[in-house]
Design an enzyme around this catalytic site. Structure first.
Site, PDB file in Angstrom:
ATOM      1  N   THR A 135     -76.946  -7.314  22.400  1.00 36.19           N
ATOM      2  CA  THR A 135     -76.903  -7.644  23.826  1.00 36.19           C
ATOM      3  C   THR A 135     -75.537  -8.244  24.074  1.00 36.19           C
ATOM      4  O   THR A 135     -75.099  -9.117  23.318  1.00 36.19           O
ATOM      5  CB  THR A 135     -77.989  -8.683  24.197  1.00 36.19           C
ATOM      6  N   ASP A 175     -85.800 -11.700  28.445  1.00 32.30           N
ATOM      7  CA  ASP A 175     -85.306 -10.652  29.346  1.00 32.30           C
ATOM      8  C   ASP A 175     -86.409 -10.276  30.343  1.00 32.30           C
ATOM      9  O   ASP A 175     -87.470  -9.801  29.947  1.00 32.30           O
ATOM     10  CB  ASP A 175     -84.862  -9.421  28.545  1.00 32.30           C
ATOM     11  N   GLU A 206     -77.301  -5.982  33.929  1.00 36.57           N
ATOM     12  CA  GLU A 206     -78.118  -7.141  34.277  1.00 36.57           C
ATOM     13  C   GLU A 206     -77.206  -8.340  34.522  1.00 36.57           C
ATOM     14  O   GLU A 206     -76.011  -8.307  34.221  1.00 36.57           O
ATOM     15  CB  GLU A 206     -79.078  -7.501  33.121  1.00 36.57           C
ATOM     16  N   HIS A 238     -85.750  -0.129  39.664  1.00 33.80           N
ATOM     17  CA  HIS A 238     -85.687   0.256  38.255  1.00 33.80           C
ATOM     18  C   HIS A 238     -87.095   0.526  37.721  1.00 33.80           C
ATOM     19  O   HIS A 238     -87.327   1.531  37.030  1.00 33.80           O
ATOM     20  CB  HIS A 238     -85.021  -0.855  37.440  1.00 33.80           C
ATOM     21  N   ASP A 242     -77.878  -5.103  28.425  1.00 33.59           N
ATOM     22  CA  ASP A 242     -78.999  -4.999  27.487  1.00 33.59           C
ATOM     23  C   ASP A 242     -78.984  -3.600  26.872  1.00 33.59           C
ATOM     24  O   ASP A 242     -79.634  -2.681  27.353  1.00 33.59           O
ATOM     25  CB  ASP A 242     -80.306  -5.249  28.259  1.00 33.59           C
ATOM     26  N   GLU A 268     -78.099  -1.329  30.140  1.00 28.04           N
ATOM     27  CA  GLU A 268     -78.827  -1.821  31.311  1.00 28.04           C
ATOM     28  C   GLU A 268     -77.945  -2.876  31.962  1.00 28.04           C
ATOM     29  O   GLU A 268     -77.613  -3.881  31.331  1.00 28.04           O
ATOM     30  CB  GLU A 268     -80.190  -2.423  30.920  1.00 28.04           C
ATOM     31  N   ARG A 304     -83.185   4.312  23.658  1.00 31.25           N
ATOM     32  CA  ARG A 304     -84.359   4.807  24.371  1.00 31.25           C
ATOM     33  C   ARG A 304     -85.353   5.550  23.483  1.00 31.25           C
ATOM     34  O   ARG A 304     -86.573   5.392  23.635  1.00 31.25           O
ATOM     35  CB  ARG A 304     -83.922   5.723  25.521  1.00 31.25           C
ATOM     36  N   GLN A 322     -87.106   3.015  21.420  1.00 36.38           N
ATOM     37  CA  GLN A 322     -87.911   2.162  22.312  1.00 36.38           C
ATOM     38  C   GLN A 322     -89.196   2.849  22.751  1.00 36.38           C
ATOM     39  O   GLN A 322     -90.280   2.271  22.702  1.00 36.38           O
ATOM     40  CB  GLN A 322     -87.065   1.794  23.541  1.00 36.38           C
ATOM     41  N   LYS A 358     -84.246  -2.692  21.282  1.00 36.87           N
ATOM     42  CA  LYS A 358     -83.486  -3.646  22.086  1.00 36.87           C
ATOM     43  C   LYS A 358     -82.769  -4.719  21.256  1.00 36.87           C
ATOM     44  O   LYS A 358     -81.886  -5.396  21.774  1.00 36.87           O
ATOM     45  CB  LYS A 358     -84.447  -4.393  23.037  1.00 36.87           C
ATOM     46  N   GLU A 413     -81.986   6.393  34.246  1.00 36.38           N
ATOM     47  CA  GLU A 413     -82.274   6.623  35.661  1.00 36.38           C
ATOM     48  C   GLU A 413     -81.286   7.608  36.284  1.00 36.38           C
ATOM     49  O   GLU A 413     -81.646   8.386  37.165  1.00 36.38           O
ATOM     50  CB  GLU A 413     -82.204   5.303  36.426  1.00 36.38           C
TER      51      GLU A 413
HETATM   52 CA    CA Z   1     -83.500  -5.188  30.073  1.00 33.33          CA
END
Ligand code: CA
Length: 407
Positions: free
Chosen positions: A269, A139, A213, A146, A245, A211, A249, A252, A265, A385
């Protein structure tokens, strides 16, 4: 990558649903997946989307309607994973795409039409699985918007790390927990450190995030010790899928110093079942540039081809539907929209950098693009975000602080 007749927006299929306005699967797309009929117990096999149908490539291969390299390619797609097809390379991918385009645009005879209809399965009665045996998953972290948005949370005085504008950074992810759209995700348990606390607690993740992606499926790989040059890197990519993804948080941010993401993570996925080929994406290529006041890529990441057409204007949207939405009878809510064209590094640069040290990529390997966020607030690709105020994070040994996202 050159435009050809398969990109002509004026071409239509004899299958009416492929020509409906807003259809995701017109004759110009022709993405690949692995599918079977729901609840059938059938073997999974390769398929290509057209209108509201899937062309069963196992059935098509057996029908003998293709010849030469196209027939060999369809035969490779009759398997439950597409790795052998990926390994055949761009000439075979192109041959099968063009053969399918021809069959779907017009049929030579009523017999051909009947034979082809026998190879169609309604998408409404199909289920999907991971389209390839994914050997490795990497990844990346290639959106500067970002990186700045998240960097301001944890290092407000210096949000961008020193390497970001020089290196397409990445971490090696987990393959076993990758699933296709519809994957059920159990809220992960783990350690987190609350602001002001002196020791971590164990419990359910309280800050589950997504996320947005893109996933890049590698076609032909490289021999260990040999690099893939940036100029030829696009030819090693079969196609692109959507990728979420999932990110815990709170887990993480407590665990990631100094080695990067781990349990925050690795629990899930999710990718789309459909892979859009690089040839189908040709009309969306754009020039890629780097500001004159920014570091220019080192020579192994620089090329005329990347400059001319390295960016891809793939429009992306995030929609959220919660239990509350459903209880109220509301539809899903759009949280953001953005484009892959904003990415700081291109797909070719990711592939070239991944192999520059001699790492061998293999057919079916998956690369995540990293979160795709654009320059404005409405283009942010994660909840972390989008949230105005985020006050539950503590990074490594940093002093807990209340932080405001600067977007
Ligand atoms: Ca990611």
């Amino acid at each position: 990558m050159e435009l050809n007749h398969t990109h002509d927006a004026g071409r239509q299929s004899w299958l009416a649903t492929a020509n409906a306005p807003g259809c995701d699967f017109p004759i110009q797309n022709l993405p690949f997946a692995v599918f079977r009929r729901v609840g059938s117990g059938e073997a999974y096999r390769g398929g290509v989307a057209i209108g509201d149908q899937v062309i069963d490539l196992n059935a098509l291969s057996r029908a003998g309607m293709l010849g030469g390299l196209g027939a060999q390619a369809a035969s490779a797609c009759a398997q439950p994973v597409l790795n052998d097809f990926f390994a055949m390379g761009p000439a075979a991918w192109r041959e099968l795409r063009h053969a399918l385009f021809a069959l779907l645009e017009s049929t030579r005879s009523a017999t051909d039409a009947d034979e082809l209809r026998k190879c169609l399965v309604a998408q409404a009665s199909a289920e999907y699985t991971i389209p390839a045996r994914i050997g490795d998953y990497t990844d990346f972290y290639t959106s500067i918007h970002h990186a700045l948005n998240v960097g301001r949370l944890v290092r407000p005085e210096d949000p961008l790390t020193a390497n970001f504008q020089w290196v397409p950074t990445a971490y090696h992810g987990r393959v076993s927990s990758i699933g296709v759209s519809g994957q059920r995700v159990r809220r992960p348990m783990g350690q987190s450190m609350a602001p002001g606390a002196t020791k971590p607690v164990y419990g359910a993740c309280a800050r589950l995030d997504y996320e947005i992606e893109l996933g890049v499926f590698v076609g032909q790989g490289n021999v260990q010790g040999e690099q893939i040059a940036v100029d030829t890197a696009d030819g090693h990519v079969f196609g692109i899928c959507m990728l979420n993804d999932w990110s815990a948080r709170d887990i993480q941010f407590w665990e990631m110093a100094p080695l990067g993401p781990f349990l925050g993570k690795n629990f899930a996925t999710t990718i789309s079942p459909w892979i859009v080929t690089m040839e189908a994406l040709t009309p969306y290529r754009q020039a890629w540039s780097r500001g004159a006041d920014e570091p220019q890529p080192l020579a192994y990441l620089e090329s005329k081809q990347v400059r001319a057409e390295g960016a891809l204007d793939i429009q992306l949207e995030v929609w959220l539907e919660t239990a509350q939405h459903r209880a109220r009878g509301d539809g899903a809510e759009r949280l953001s929209h953005t484009s892959f064209k904003y990415q700081y590094w291109t797909v070719a640069q990711m592939v070239a950098h991944h192999t520059v040290g001699g790492c061998n990529l293999q057919p079916g390997d998956l690369l995540g693009s990293g979160t795709i966020s654009g320059p404005s607030k409405s283009e942010a690709g994660t909840i972390i975000e989008l949230a105005r105020i985020f006050h539950h994070c503590r990074v490594g040994s940093l002093v807990p602080r209340r932080v405001v996202i600067g977007i």
